[in-house]
Design a protein around this motif. Structure first.
Motif, PDB file in Angstrom:
ATOM      1  N   UNK D  33       0.767  -1.160   0.086  1.00  0.00           N
ATOM      2  CA  UNK D  33       0.054   0.033  -0.016  1.00  0.00           C
ATOM      3  C   UNK D  33       0.985   1.089  -0.031  1.00  0.00           C
ATOM      4  N   UNK D  34       0.257   2.163  -0.699  1.00  0.00           N
ATOM      5  CA  UNK D  34       1.252   3.651  -0.735  1.00  0.00           C
ATOM      6  C   UNK D  34       1.191   4.119   0.786  1.00  0.00           C
ATOM      7  N   UNK D  35       2.461   4.444   1.190  1.00  0.00           N
ATOM      8  CA  UNK D  35       2.432   4.915   2.503  1.00  0.00           C
ATOM      9  C   UNK D  35       2.022   6.362   2.557  1.00  0.00           C
ATOM     10  N   UNK D  36       1.958   7.278   1.519  1.00  0.00           N
ATOM     11  CA  UNK D  36       1.449   8.487   1.431  1.00  0.00           C
ATOM     12  C   UNK D  36      -0.069   8.741   1.542  1.00  0.00           C
ATOM     13  N   UNK D  37      -0.868   7.692   1.644  1.00  0.00           N
ATOM     14  CA  UNK D  37      -2.006   7.980   1.612  1.00  0.00           C
ATOM     15  C   UNK D  37      -2.413   8.568   3.006  1.00  0.00           C
ATOM     16  N   UNK D  38      -3.706   9.225   3.135  1.00  0.00           N
ATOM     17  CA  UNK D  38      -3.960   9.894   4.498  1.00  0.00           C
ATOM     18  C   UNK D  38      -5.455  10.445   4.103  1.00  0.00           C
ATOM     19  N   UNK D  39      -6.348   9.838   5.074  1.00  0.00           N
ATOM     20  CA  UNK D  39      -7.793  10.423   5.129  1.00  0.00           C
ATOM     21  C   UNK D  39      -8.245  10.380   6.219  1.00  0.00           C
ATOM     22  N   UNK D 271     -14.794   9.276  14.638  1.00  0.00           N
ATOM     23  CA  UNK D 271     -13.964   9.648  13.697  1.00  0.00           C
ATOM     24  C   UNK D 271     -13.183   8.646  13.242  1.00  0.00           C
ATOM     25  N   UNK D 272     -12.814   8.428  11.882  1.00  0.00           N
ATOM     26  CA  UNK D 272     -11.928   7.472  11.531  1.00  0.00           C
ATOM     27  C   UNK D 272     -10.878   8.321  10.691  1.00  0.00           C
ATOM     28  N   UNK D 273      -9.613   7.876  11.156  1.00  0.00           N
ATOM     29  CA  UNK D 273      -8.545   8.535  10.285  1.00  0.00           C
ATOM     30  C   UNK D 273      -7.716   7.107   9.729  1.00  0.00           C
ATOM     31  N   UNK D 274      -6.908   7.394   8.636  1.00  0.00           N
ATOM     32  CA  UNK D 274      -6.207   6.347   7.763  1.00  0.00           C
ATOM     33  C   UNK D 274      -4.781   6.856   7.318  1.00  0.00           C
ATOM     34  N   UNK D 275      -3.737   6.145   7.403  1.00  0.00           N
ATOM     35  CA  UNK D 275      -2.420   6.406   6.805  1.00  0.00           C
ATOM     36  C   UNK D 275      -1.612   5.228   7.088  1.00  0.00           C
ATOM     37  N   UNK D 276      -1.035   4.712   5.901  1.00  0.00           N
ATOM     38  CA  UNK D 276      -0.789   3.347   6.038  1.00  0.00           C
ATOM     39  C   UNK D 276       0.629   2.999   7.117  1.00  0.00           C
ATOM     40  N   UNK D 277       1.162   4.199   7.324  1.00  0.00           N
ATOM     41  CA  UNK D 277       2.567   4.131   7.839  1.00  0.00           C
ATOM     42  C   UNK D 277       2.241   3.875   9.294  1.00  0.00           C
TER      43      UNK D 277
END
Lengths: 303, 303, 303, 303
Positions: D33-39, D271-277
Motif C-alpha cells: 500500500x502507498x504509505x503516503x495515503x492519508x484520509x 472519527x476515522x483516520x487512515x494512513x498506512x505508515x
C-alpha cells in the motif's frame, strides 16, 4: 556381577512405591494402564539382557522416542541441528512458551516437545518418513520385529494434540519448520505411540553405552557423538527434574509419560525401568526409585 | 600419564583463543585484569599438582566460591538446605527474577546468585562467620596460608551490588533469609572476592575428585554427597551454558566471572583453568576451549 | 442535584457489601482496621463537600498518594519524568518484576510501586523533601492542617518493605534512581502512611476535576496536564483491575490498600469512597460497588 | 462547528508525518500500500459525514473489526462472553503467550488476537456465519453495499497465519474454543480482510457515539453496553500503546495494522483516520498525530 539378583533386590526395595503416582491422564489409552505394573531390564554392552517383573510387557515409549530421533538426526546430519534447537535445560514447564517467544522460535533443547518437533521435522526432511525410519531402527536394535506403532495411542495423541499444534505453528511462524505442520505432527505422534518393553528399550539404547556402536557392531555414531547424547540426556532428559535426577541417580536418562525411563551407564550397560504411576513432573515414581536404589547398590554413577 | 606435556599441549592448542572475549566489566577491579593471562593446573587425587602458564597467579574466584559454600553447608547441615533452594538448572538469565517470583522466593539452584545468597545465609547461621569459615577451608585444602580476601574487589562488589541486594530483599520478602540482608550480602561479597591461583583451586577442589576426602585424608563429605555436588556442578555450574558445557566438555565444572573454571574428573583429578576473557554467557573463552581440548585428548568425560 | 440524598442512596445500596473482603494483611496497622467502616464524600468543583457514613474518619491513603506525587512532579518538571517511567498498564501483578527486567529498569507506569518509587526519587531531587512537600500540598488543598503522617504505619511499612527494597535496588542497578535507595524508600513509605478522610481526599483531588486549578484558584497544572493525569488514572489507577474499573465505573480513579478510592468526574466533582475490605486485586469491595452504583444513578461516566 | 475546516486544519498540521513509519510487512497485500495515503472522516451522531484527503478510499480494516465483533456478541449474548475473555490491558506484546499460559487459556481482552479469536468463535456459534454477519452489519451501518471482503488479503492472512493458529490451538487445548480451529481462523481472517473507507468506518462506528443506537435509530446496544465498549477501546484498543493513546488523545479508539484508527467522542461523533505508515507498536503514525491534534484543537477528550 549377578544382574538377576541385583534387579530382584531393586524390585523388592521399590515394591512399596509401585502404584504410587498416577498414570498420564491426557489420553484415555494411557490413563487406563494398570498403575501396578513394574518392570526393569538391563542390557549389557555385550548384548546380554536380564530383567525382572513386567520387563517383557510393551508400553508406550512416548518421550523416550526423542532420544532416538536425536540420535538418528545426528547420525545423518551431524551438528547442523543445533542451529535450530539449543541444548540447554529449559527450566520449568511454565517456560516452554515464553522461552520459545523470547528466543525467537528456537527451542531450548531437543527433549522438550518443541525441540522434538524440530528434530522430527529434520528427520522427515532427511528420510522422507521420520516415523517409519525410527520404527525400523528400533526393531533392528531390539531384535524384536514386533515393535509397532499403537494406532489407538497415535490417534488419541492427534485428537488431544492442540498444545503440540500450537507449538508447531508457533515455530513455523518463526520459520523453524521445513515441512507442513500437519506432517510434522503426524510423525511426531507416531513416534510417541511406539510400543516397546523394557527389554526392547534396554537393547535399543545399547549404542549409548557402547560409545556409538549398534547391536551388530556397525557404527551409528562416533564415540564423541554418543557421549554428547548422554550429556543432553543427563541435563535435559527428565523434564523439569533433570537436576534432581542427576543428583539422586547420577546417570544420563530419558523418561516418557508412559512411565518408562531409559538410563545409560557408559561403557557398561543400558537400563530400562517401567511403572506407569507418574510424579507431578511426569516421571515414573517407582522407576525413579528403582534407578536411585540401583546406583546406591552398585555405586555406578557418572560422578 | 605425563600431565606436564598434556597441559602444555592444551595450552598450545588454545593459544589463539587467549585474549578473546572480554574481562567482566561491572567492577573496575575485574575489568582491568590483563585479558592475555592463561593458566591451567591439574591436581591428582594423590595431591600432586602440575601446571602451565599463569597457573600460580592469584585471580578473583568469584562464583567458584559457590561450590565451596555448598560443600560446607552440606557437610554441616546435610540435606536440609534443599528446602530453601532447588537443584534444577535455571534456564536463561532473564528468568532469574521471574523464576524467583513464580516459585515464591525459592531459587532454582545454589549456583545462581539468589541460591548462593541462601547458602551463604545458612552458612552464616551455622558458623557465625560464613566468609572466614570459607577462607580457612580454602587455605587448608590448598595448603596456601596466603589465600586472602581482596578488599578492593569486596568493596567494589558492594558498591555495585544493587542487583544482588534486590535478590536478597526479594527472598527476604518471602521469608527465605534468616540473617539481615546487609550481613548476608557482606559475607557473599567477601566470598566472591577471595583470590586464588589455578594451583590453589585445583588443590582446594580435590575433595570432589576424592569422593569427599579432604587433603589430609579426613572425610569432609560422604561419597554420595561428593557425587551429588558434582551432579549440581554439571547441571548448573556454568550459568546458562551448563548444557553446552556438558555437551562439549562432559565434566562437572564451576566457573566464575574472574575467568576461572574448576572441573572434576571423579576418582582421578581436579583441574583449574584461568583466562579472563569471557564469552556472552560469562564463561572464560580460552578456559572452555582448554577443557574441551583436554577431554578430547584424554577421552576423560563422565559420559 | 441533591448530593446528600444521592450519596445516601449509594450508601444504602452497597450496605450488604460493607464488611466483605478483607483489610490489607501485610502490616498490622492496616490489618486491624474495622472492616465495617464505610464513608463517601463528594467535592464539587466549587469546593462544596458533602458526605455520608465515616466520611470524616482518617484512614491510610497508601497508593492514592501516587496520584499526588505524579501531579507534583509534572507541575515542577513537565514531561521529563516519562523518560524514566512509562504510562502503559502493567498487566497482572506477576509481571511486575519480569516487566522491569524485560524493559531495563523502566517501570511501566507511575502507579505500580516501581514507578512510584521513581516518581518519589524525582520529587526528592526536585524538592529536597518529597514527603513533606506532599504533606503540605495535601493540607493546603484539603484545608485540613491536621493531615499528618501515621508514624506507626510508616515504621511498619519500612519493617515489611523488603519487596519495595528489592524493586528500588533493582532499578538502581539500571541507573534509574538518583538518590540513595534508603532515602527513596523512606520518603515513599512516609507518603503512603499519610492519614486523610474521604472529605480531605475529595477536596485534595479537586484540581483534577477543575482542569488543573488548585482550591485557591491558582494554577497547579495546565488543563492538558490535568486531563493526562486523569488518563493515567483511568488506564492504570486500580492495579490489575483498571480495565474492569473502566468497564464498570467509567471514571478515572486511584485506589489504595487502605481501602480508599478517589474518582474524578472532569469538570464536575471529585469523589472519595472508603471501606477497608479488599478484593483479590487490592481494591475496596464496597468502594467499587459504591462508585459503580453512583455512575449508574447519575449516568456520569467519561464514556 | 465547521467540521470541514477543522479536518483540513488537522490534515495540514500532520502533513509532515504522512509517509512516516512503514506499512505492515507481514503480508504482501498490506506491504504494497502507498504509505503516503492519508484520509480522515467525521460522522456526526445525526449521520452527517465529512472528510478530507483519501477519506473515500477503501483500506483493510484489520483489527478495527474486533470492535464490531465484540459489539455483535454483546448484542446477542450479553455479558456471557466475559467468562471466556478478560477486559484488562495486556501489557507488552511479549506477554501475549505467557499471559495465556499463566491465565489458563483466558485471553486478557477481546482486542488482542487471542481474545478476538474467542469472540469470533462465539459469534460463529451464535450466528452460524461470523464473517458474513459482520459484513452485513457493516454494509447496513455505513450505508455502503459495496463493503466487501478482500479475498487476496484473506488468503494471504491464512497463508501467514501460523501465529494465530498457534494461539487458537493453544486456547483449544484449554477448552476455550467451541468450533474447530480452522473454522475460527477462517472467519477471523475474513473479518480482518474487510475493506472500508474512513467514511464507511466513521458511519459504521456511529452507534458507539449514539449510546448504542444504530444508523436507522433502532437499538443495537443499551447505553450501558455502548459505554462499556468505549471503555474497552480506551483501555485496550491500541495494542501496547493504549496508555499513551489515552494520555495523548484521551478518546476511546481502535486501531488496525491497515493504518486505520476509529475514535469515539461519546454523544458527539465518530472519527476515522487512515494512513498506512505504522509506528513500532503497530499504530498509524499520521493517524495518531491527527487525532492528537484534533483533540488539541477542539478540547474534546473524555477527561
Amino acid at each position: 556381577m549377578d544382574y538377576q539378583s541385583l534387579l530382584e533386590e531393586v524390585a523388592a526395595h521399590v515394591a512399596p512405591q509401585i502404584g504410587q503416582g498416577e498414570p498420564a491422564q491426557y489420553i484415555p489409552a494411557l490413563a487406563s494402564v494398570d498403575p501396578r505394573r513394574f518392570g526393569i531390564a538391563l542390557a549389557d554392552v555385550d548384548g546380554t539382557v536380564t530383567g525382572v517383573g513386567d520387563w517383557e510387557v510393551p508400553f508406550s515409549v512416548q518421550s523416550i522416542s526423542k532420544a532416538f530421533s536425536l540420535a538418528l538426526v545426528l547420525e545423518q546430519d551431524g551438528e547442523r541441528i543445533w542451529r535450530r534447537v539449543g541444548r540447554e535445560p529449559s527450566g520449568n514447564p511454565f517456560n516452554s512458551l515464553v522461552q520459545l517467544e523470547y528466543e525467537n522460535g528456537i527451542p531450548r533443547n531437543p527433549f522438550i516437545n518443541a525441540g522434538a518437533l524440530v528434530v522430527t521435522d529434520r528427520l522427515q526432511t532427511l528420510t522422507g518418513d521420520a516415523s517409519t525410519t525410527m520404527l525400523e531402527f528400533l526393531r533392528a536394535e531390539s531384535g524384536n520385529p514386533d515393535v509397532a506403532f499403537d494406532q489407538v495411542v497415535a490417534a488419541s495423541e492427534a485428537e488431544h494434540g492442540d498444545r503440540n499444534a500450537a507449538l508447531a505453528h508457533f515455530m513455523a511462524s518463526y520459520g523453524n519448520l521445513d515441512n507442513p505442520v500437519p506432517t510434522v505432527l503426524e510423525h511426531y505422534f507416531w513416534q510417541c505411540s511406539i510400543e516397546m518393553s523394557c527389554r526392547d528399550l534396554a537393547l535399543a539404547g545399547g549404542f549409548l553405552a557402547r560409545h556409538g556402536l549398534r547391536a551388530d557392531g556397525s557404527r551409528l555414531l562416533s564415540p564423541r557423538q554418543a557421549k554428547r547424547i548422554n550429556a543432553v540426556m543427563l541435563t535435559c532428559g527428565t523434564y523439569d527434574a533433570a537436576g534432581d535426577f542427576a543428583y539422586r541417580v547420577g546417570l544420563p536418562g530419558k523418561s516418557g509419560v508412559g512411565g518408562g525411563i531409559v538410563a545409560v551407564i557408559p561403557g557398561r550397560c543400558t537400563l530400562c525401568v517401567w511403572s506407569p504411576g507418574l510424579d507431578a513432573r511426569g516421571n515414573s515414581v517407582a522407576g525413579l526409585a528403582a534407578l536411585d536404589h540401583f546406583t546406591t547398590l552398585t555405586g555406578w554413577s557418572v560422578f
